[in-house]
Design a protein around this motif. Structure first.
Motif, PDB file in Angstrom:
ATOM      1  N   GLU A  88      -8.976  24.134  80.615  1.00 24.84           N
ATOM      2  CA  GLU A  88      -9.016  24.693  81.968  1.00 24.84           C
ATOM      3  C   GLU A  88      -9.637  26.086  81.999  1.00 24.84           C
ATOM      4  O   GLU A  88      -9.763  26.691  83.062  1.00 24.84           O
ATOM      5  CB  GLU A  88      -7.606  24.749  82.564  1.00 24.84           C
ATOM      6  N   MET A  89     -10.007  26.603  80.849  1.00 23.53           N
ATOM      7  CA  MET A  89     -10.534  27.954  80.750  1.00 23.53           C
ATOM      8  C   MET A  89     -12.043  27.924  80.972  1.00 23.53           C
ATOM      9  O   MET A  89     -12.809  27.655  80.054  1.00 23.53           O
ATOM     10  CB  MET A  89     -10.190  28.525  79.372  1.00 23.53           C
ATOM     11  N   SER A  90     -12.461  28.189  82.191  1.00 21.35           N
ATOM     12  CA  SER A  90     -13.887  28.206  82.528  1.00 21.35           C
ATOM     13  C   SER A  90     -14.412  29.637  82.477  1.00 21.35           C
ATOM     14  O   SER A  90     -13.635  30.600  82.392  1.00 21.35           O
ATOM     15  CB  SER A  90     -14.098  27.644  83.933  1.00 21.35           C
ATOM     16  N   GLN A  91     -15.718  29.782  82.571  1.00 22.60           N
ATOM     17  CA  GLN A  91     -16.310  31.119  82.606  1.00 22.60           C
ATOM     18  C   GLN A  91     -15.799  31.900  83.815  1.00 22.60           C
ATOM     19  O   GLN A  91     -15.515  33.091  83.717  1.00 22.60           O
ATOM     20  CB  GLN A  91     -17.838  31.045  82.621  1.00 22.60           C
ATOM     21  N   ASP A  92     -15.638  31.237  84.966  1.00 23.18           N
ATOM     22  CA  ASP A  92     -15.132  31.924  86.161  1.00 23.18           C
ATOM     23  C   ASP A  92     -13.707  32.446  85.954  1.00 23.18           C
ATOM     24  O   ASP A  92     -13.397  33.573  86.326  1.00 23.18           O
ATOM     25  CB  ASP A  92     -15.167  30.989  87.377  1.00 23.18           C
ATOM     26  N   VAL A 132     -10.858  36.707  72.586  1.00 23.90           N
ATOM     27  CA  VAL A 132     -10.506  35.379  73.092  1.00 23.90           C
ATOM     28  C   VAL A 132     -11.755  34.687  73.614  1.00 23.90           C
ATOM     29  O   VAL A 132     -12.039  33.531  73.284  1.00 23.90           O
ATOM     30  CB  VAL A 132      -9.436  35.457  74.205  1.00 23.90           C
ATOM     31  N   GLY A 133     -12.515  35.386  74.449  1.00 18.18           N
ATOM     32  CA  GLY A 133     -13.733  34.796  75.012  1.00 18.18           C
ATOM     33  C   GLY A 133     -14.719  34.385  73.943  1.00 18.18           C
ATOM     34  O   GLY A 133     -15.276  33.278  73.979  1.00 18.18           O
ATOM     35  N   GLY A 137     -16.028  30.578  73.068  1.00  7.20           N
ATOM     36  CA  GLY A 137     -17.401  30.357  73.500  1.00  7.20           C
ATOM     37  C   GLY A 137     -17.724  30.828  74.899  1.00  7.20           C
ATOM     38  O   GLY A 137     -18.675  30.341  75.514  1.00  7.20           O
ATOM     39  N   LEU A 138     -16.953  31.792  75.427  1.00  5.13           N
ATOM     40  CA  LEU A 138     -17.245  32.349  76.742  1.00  5.13           C
ATOM     41  C   LEU A 138     -17.824  33.746  76.578  1.00  5.13           C
ATOM     42  O   LEU A 138     -17.571  34.428  75.595  1.00  5.13           O
ATOM     43  CB  LEU A 138     -15.988  32.378  77.609  1.00  5.13           C
TER      44      LEU A 138
END
Length: 146
Positions: A88-92, A132-133, A137-138
């Motif tokens: 559920e972890m999107s770039q937004d 974390v990002g 991969g964010l």
């Protein structure tokens, strides 16, 4: 001794997991730790990071931001200030988290001039959020604590 332990993860919004696990990897405030059956009783605070749960169905990952974990010989209970399944972890979502961390840093710098403790804590939060990002991969877009 059993080779599994009960794992439960809750955040203020919802229960995210309740599963029998063989291993739980926890981003503790004092360093990463792995809990397995038979672990010594421990309570640790969490830093922003990726919590991994290894169980018979595979590996589940959750992004956690603060909270604490209580570990016993037979269970791990994590009460997170904020937590999301990695899927559920999107770039937004990550961008909003980074904006919140930047706001905390700005507030600390303005409020605690010449008081390094709170400013250091805010800088550590920013650093952990960037890590974390990067790990998942964010793009943190601004890694210089600006």
């Amino acid at each position: 001794m059993a080779d599994h332990l009960q794992f439960d993860l809750v955040s203020p919004e919802r229960r995210l997991a309740s599963v029998e696990a063989s291993e739980v990897q926890i981003p503790g405030a004092d360093g990463d730790m792995t809990a397995m059956a038979g672990h010594a009783p421990t309570i640790t605070t969490l830093r922003p990071g990726v919590l991994k749960v290894i169980h018979s169905g595979g590996i589940d990952e959750y992004v956690v931001l603060g909270g604490f974990a209580e570990i016993t010989a037979t269970s791990v209970s994590v009460l997170a200030e904020s937590a999301l399944p990695r899927g559920e972890m999107s770039q937004d979502v990550y961008d909003r988290m980074m904006d919140d961390a930047r706001a905390e840093m700005k507030k600390a710098r303005e409020t605690f001039e010449n008081e390094p403790g709170p400013v250091d804590d805010a800088a550590k939060l920013m650093s952990d959020m960037v890590a974390v990002g990067t790990h998942i991969g964010l793009d943190p877009k601004q890694s210089n604590f600006g």
